[in-house]
Design a protein around this motif. Structure first.
Motif, PDB file in Angstrom:
ATOM      1  N   VAL A 120       0.835  -1.156   0.029  1.00  5.21           N
ATOM      2  CA  VAL A 120      -0.120  -0.074  -0.036  1.00  5.21           C
ATOM      3  C   VAL A 120       0.884   1.283  -0.044  1.00  5.21           C
ATOM      4  O   VAL A 120       0.624   2.129  -0.738  1.00  5.21           O
ATOM      5  CB  VAL A 120      -0.971   0.240   1.215  1.00  5.21           C
ATOM      6  CG1 VAL A 120      -1.615   1.475   1.227  1.00  5.21           C
ATOM      7  CG2 VAL A 120      -2.116  -1.134   1.178  1.00  5.21           C
ATOM      8  N   GLY A 125      -1.696   3.216  -2.434  1.00  2.30           N
ATOM      9  CA  GLY A 125      -2.607   2.576  -2.263  1.00  2.30           C
ATOM     10  C   GLY A 125      -3.511   1.795  -3.676  1.00  2.30           C
ATOM     11  O   GLY A 125      -4.344   1.238  -3.597  1.00  2.30           O
ATOM     12  N   LEU A 146      -8.906  -1.564   4.288  1.00  4.33           N
ATOM     13  CA  LEU A 146      -9.055  -0.245   4.611  1.00  4.33           C
ATOM     14  C   LEU A 146      -8.598   0.377   5.812  1.00  4.33           C
ATOM     15  O   LEU A 146      -7.927   1.496   6.081  1.00  4.33           O
ATOM     16  CB  LEU A 146     -10.471   0.262   4.494  1.00  4.33           C
ATOM     17  CG  LEU A 146     -11.028   0.016   3.111  1.00  4.33           C
ATOM     18  CD1 LEU A 146     -12.468   0.232   2.935  1.00  4.33           C
ATOM     19  CD2 LEU A 146     -10.438   1.106   2.240  1.00  4.33           C
ATOM     20  N   VAL A 149      -4.803   1.071   5.769  1.00  4.43           N
ATOM     21  CA  VAL A 149      -4.739   2.326   5.074  1.00  4.43           C
ATOM     22  C   VAL A 149      -5.043   3.421   6.198  1.00  4.43           C
ATOM     23  O   VAL A 149      -3.961   4.267   6.211  1.00  4.43           O
ATOM     24  CB  VAL A 149      -5.600   2.514   3.993  1.00  4.43           C
ATOM     25  CG1 VAL A 149      -5.666   3.891   3.752  1.00  4.43           C
ATOM     26  CG2 VAL A 149      -5.393   1.605   2.803  1.00  4.43           C
TER      27      VAL A 149
END
Length: 168
Positions: A120, A125, A146, A149
């Protein structure tokens, strides 16, 4: 160059955060004292960190994300603090050493989250489907992807700010 503030010397909007972090012991980490220069950053980081702590990743997996970011960004204070947190969680010494040295992890599921975190970061991303599928194959979910992230964002802010203010 950056002041290590107290609740009395920091901008007023940082006072509550400093007091909350101090708790009954009264001890405030140097990083918090220096980040207090920007109430927006300090309060934002503390809120984001608390939110990340409440995500569905288990505590050790969260620490893998944090340590991956901290080691990659060469934030010595973050690595030291999160080494302590991993020890408190009962993480094996080999896992902690590998994270600190940016090496492959002995646990395949935790290695999957470390690899996903690195991909990522490396792709901003834009991970490919195979990378996401490899992560999911270890029992992680799209929600967890997610959350990784989110952890990267939270701890990128922290590591960069800690380095900028020379937190010790």
């Amino acid at each position: 160059m950056f002041t290590a503030h107290t609740a009395e010397t920091a901008p007023p909007e940082s006072h509550a955060a400093i007091r909350a972090v101090a708790g009954p012991s009264g001890s405030v980490p140097d990083a918090v004292r220096r980040l207090a220069e920007s109430p927006e950053l300090l309060n934002g980081f503390l809120a984001m960190s608390a939110s990340f702590e409440g995500c569905t990743l288990d505590p050790v997996a969260r620490e893998v994300v944090i340590m991956t970011v901290a080691a990659r960004n060469d934030c010595h204070i973050c690595v030291a603090m999160h080494t302590g947190k991993l020890r408190a969680l009962g993480a094996p010494t080999g896992l902690i050493t590998a994270l600190r040295e940016q090496q492959s992890l002995p646990d395949s599921d935790l290695e999957a989250i470390r690899n996903f975190t690195l991909r990522v970061l490396a792709t901003a991303g834009g991970v490919d489907d195979a990378t996401l599928e490899a992560f999911l194959a270890h029992g992680y979910t799209r929600r967890n992807a997610l959350e990784v992230v989110f952890g990267i964002g939270t701890y990128t802010m922290s590591t960069l700010a800690n380095r900028l203010v020379r937190a010790t």
